[in-house]
Design an enzyme around this catalytic site. Structure first.
Site, mmCIF file in Angstrom:
data_model
loop_
_atom_site.group_PDB
_atom_site.id
_atom_site.type_symbol
_atom_site.label_atom_id
_atom_site.label_comp_id
_atom_site.label_asym_id
_atom_site.label_seq_id
_atom_site.Cartn_x
_atom_site.Cartn_y
_atom_site.Cartn_z
ATOM 1 N N SER A 139 11.287 -9.279 6.806
ATOM 2 C CA SER A 139 11.985 -8.947 5.744
ATOM 3 C C SER A 139 13.155 -9.925 5.437
ATOM 4 C CB SER A 139 12.805 -7.522 6.005
ATOM 5 O OG SER A 139 13.228 -7.057 4.685
ATOM 6 N N ASP A 146 3.387 -3.118 0.484
ATOM 7 C CA ASP A 146 4.920 -3.466 0.720
ATOM 8 C C ASP A 146 5.378 -4.008 -0.492
ATOM 9 O OD1 ASP A 146 7.109 -4.696 1.689
ATOM 10 O OD2 ASP A 146 6.209 -5.747 3.336
ATOM 11 N N HIS A 195 6.467 -1.409 4.040
ATOM 12 C CA HIS A 195 7.166 -2.417 4.379
ATOM 13 C C HIS A 195 8.026 -2.375 5.832
ATOM 14 C CE1 HIS A 195 10.245 -5.993 4.371
ATOM 15 N NE2 HIS A 195 11.145 -4.984 4.395
#
EC number: 3.1.1.73
Length: 281
Positions: A154, A215, A268
């Site tokens: 991320s 995601d 995610h």
């Protein structure tokens, strides 16, 4: 951890089969295990590196209080590599960086012509640049035959991308593994990364951009705002396995980005069955 239903998994696999003419399904077990290892380190960064592989030696911490960027320098004497890992979003301060979509000149890397990068992540990068370069130089001097590996999930993935770009100007043995990476810069930056990390082929690439199912974060910031992805995409579809990992080398919207995910979702936060900071693997 929420599990995807068998029906949803079949839908994803069917979609993949229809849409990925320029991509291939299945990777070697060795590469799959390598991606899982890097994902383990990246997900563990949310919880002070819990449950990382036993061969890895935890070194100095990277930290800036103003940006709340967190990372570590690690060493693996078995694989002979120095690993820099960055934590993903873990605070409101990090979230402010995430949402600063202003493209900013990558001034710390002047050889990256016309390169602009995510404004928030650039602020994060310059806040820890001196620490990172000093710690990596120290380790590289002590272990000159070790490869330099950079990874993160991320926000940590984009921090890893900017770090790897910077290190590649000094070192010729840098490898990059990202998980759920947002678009980190413009097309000039993506092209620079593709050249620097030999992305022309999966056989040569040193930039492994791993995505998962639908995601939503790899869809951000929007391409319409001047952003682009680099790297070879390795798209993991549930149930996760080497066979259910697609190698996507064409248009970036073929694989994960084509699934319509938006923002932070279950796909995610979980990669290869490991949820960020959960430490249950």
């Amino acid at each position: 951890m929420k599990q995807f239903s068998a029906k949803y998994a079949l839908i994803l696999l069917a979609t993949a089969g229809q849409a990925l003419a320029a991509s291939t399904q299945g990777i070697s077990e060795d590469l799959y295990n390598r991606l899982v290892e890097m994902a383990t380190i990246s997900q563990a960064a949310y919880a002070d590196l819990c449950n990382i592989p036993s061969t890895i030696i935890k070194g100095e911490k990277i930290y800036n209080a103003q940006t709340d960027i967190n990372g570590w320098i690690l060493r693996d004497d078995t694989s002979k590599e120095i690993i820099t890992v960055f934590r993903g979003t873990g605070s409101d301060t990090n979230l402010q960086l995430d949402t600063n979509y202003t493209l900013t000149p990558f001034d710390t890397l002047p050889q990256c012509n016309d390169c602009e990068v995510h404004g928030g992540y650039y602020i994060g990068w310059i806040s820890v640049q001196d620490q990172v370069e000093s710690l990596v130089k120290q380790q590289a001097s002590q272990y000159p035959d070790y490869a330099l590996t950079v990874t993160g999930h991320s926000l940590g993935a984009s921090m890893a991308a900017l770090t790897a770009a910077q290190l590649s100007a000094t070192y010729d043995n840098v490898r990059l593994y990202t998980f759920g990476e947002p678009r980190s810069g413009n097309q000039a930056f993506a092209s620079y990364m593709n050249d620097a990390f030999q992305v022309s082929s999966p056989e040569t690439t040193q930039y492994f951009r791993v995505t998962h199912s639908n995601d939503g974060i790899p869809n951000l910031p929007p391409a319409e705002q001047g952003y682009a992805h680099g790297g070879v995409e390795y798209w993991s579809v549930d149930p996760y396995s080497a066979q259910n990992t697609f190698v996507c080398t064409g248009d970036e919207v073929q694989c994960c980005e084509a699934q319509g995910g938006q923002g932070v979702n279950d796909a995610h936060t979980t990669y290869f069955g490991m949820t960020s900071g959960a430490c249950t693997w």
